[in-house]
Design an enzyme around this catalytic site. Structure first.
Site: not given
Ligand code: ASP
Length: 319
Positions: A84, A182, A200, A210, A233-234
């Site tokens: 990731s 991330t 990330t 995106r 993160t998320g």
């Molecule tokens: N926040 C990151 C994104 O949406 C991904 C993650 O941290 O899960 O690109």
């Protein structure tokens, strides 16, 4: 889609390694008796102890919090087994690895790159954007050209492992688990100065083009040296809509603890949630070195490092 982090169940299994910082600590002032502040790092998830140990060792040698977070994140960017972030990150729907990163330092300087391809260390390019241009964010082809002009080399970042996962997704258009994390790190150095950085490859198999929250200052990362710092993160879409990291820092400014501030930012996401929950998680640290984290759904943890060692903490969650 349930948010799960591969390897995540290892809470408590992380070795604690002591990295000693001299001096007794006075938690109120953030200074110890020798007049230097207490170094500390906090980072998202369980990326193991190495990023934290690396950051603290650099700070111990007198490096800045910015040097510390950049070096620590580069380790994860270069790791092909992390699906990731950086090299080995899962590609977008077209099979292209596109990366987002940002940095922010204690002087309020910020730099970011979005939709960057074929450069292994977006965090370092983000730092250069901050240091060498009057801008905050470079994207796509322009960010790539800027990196090349500044000595970075173009590399294929799509590993066989990531390609195989993408091919499987192409066949089924279904993910067994959501893979998008991330690495976000916040650090306080010996001078009591705060910096943060995030990196990330974003949401696996995302629509080509995106961009997530990580390169958006105030969404994926925010630092105010008078108050503290936060990173997310998320699902980045949620952090963008709520100006999540900025919200966390502003809540700490109002006097909330780091965990409380993260919780408030998570609560803000509720009005943007639809039939299924989009996981969102925050970490935060304040000027006194107090730290915390919070997530929407259960299953988020963060790593903390200081003179007591490196350890994994489970975050509280709304659900
Ligand atoms: N926040 C990151 C994104 O949406 C991904 C993650 O941290 O899960 O690109």
């Amino acid at each position: 889609m349930k948010y799960t982090r591969r390897e995540f169940v290892k809470i408590g299994g992380l070795a604690t390694t002591s990295l000693l910082v001299n001096g007794a600590l006075n938690l109120k002032s953030g200074k110890n008796k020798t007049g230097t502040s207490k170094p500390k790092v906090i980072y998202t998830w369980d990326y193991g102890p190495v990023p934290g140990k690396t950051a603290l060792a650099l700070i111990d040698k007198g490096k800045t919090s910015l040097d510390a977070v950049e070096s620590a994140i580069k380790i994860i960017e270069a790791d092909p087994n992390v699906l990731s972030v950086g090299y080995g990150g899962l590609p977008d729907a077209e099979g292209k690895v596109t990366l987002d990163a940002s940095v922010m330092d204690w002087k309020g300087n910020a730099g970011a790159v979005a939709f960057l391809q074929n450069i292994k260390h977006p965090v370092s390019v983000a730092r250069l954007v901050m240091e060498k241009t009057p801008h905050v964010l470079l994207a796509g082809e322009g960010a790539f050209e800027f990196a090349i002009e500044n000595g970075f080399k173009a590399e294929n970042l799509l590993t066989n492992k990531a390609k195989a996962r993408w091919e499987e997704w192409m066949r089924t258009k279904k993910l067994k688990e959501a893979t998008h994390d991330t690495i976000g790190m916040l650090a306080i150095d010996k001078n009591g100065n705060l910096s943060g950085a995030v990196s990330t490859s974003g949401w696996a198999f995302k629509v080509h083009g995106r961009v997530g929250d990580s390169p958006i200052i105030g969404a994926g990362l925010y630092v105010d040296n008078e108050v503290g710092g936060a990173a997310s993160t998320g699902y980045g879409e949620i952090a963008i809509k709520t100006a999540g990291s900025f919200t966390v820092v502003e809540k700490m400014r109002e006097g909330y603890s780091p965990s409380e501030a993260c919780k408030i930012a998570v609560e803000r996401s509720l009005k943007y949630q639809k039939e299924k929950h989009w996981q969102i998680c925050y970490i935060a640290i304040n000027k006194d070195g107090e730290f915390g984290g919070y997530s929407l759904e259960d299953g988020f943890a963060y790593t903390i490092g200081d003179k007591k060692g490196i350890r994994l903490k489970k975050a509280g969650s709304l659900f």
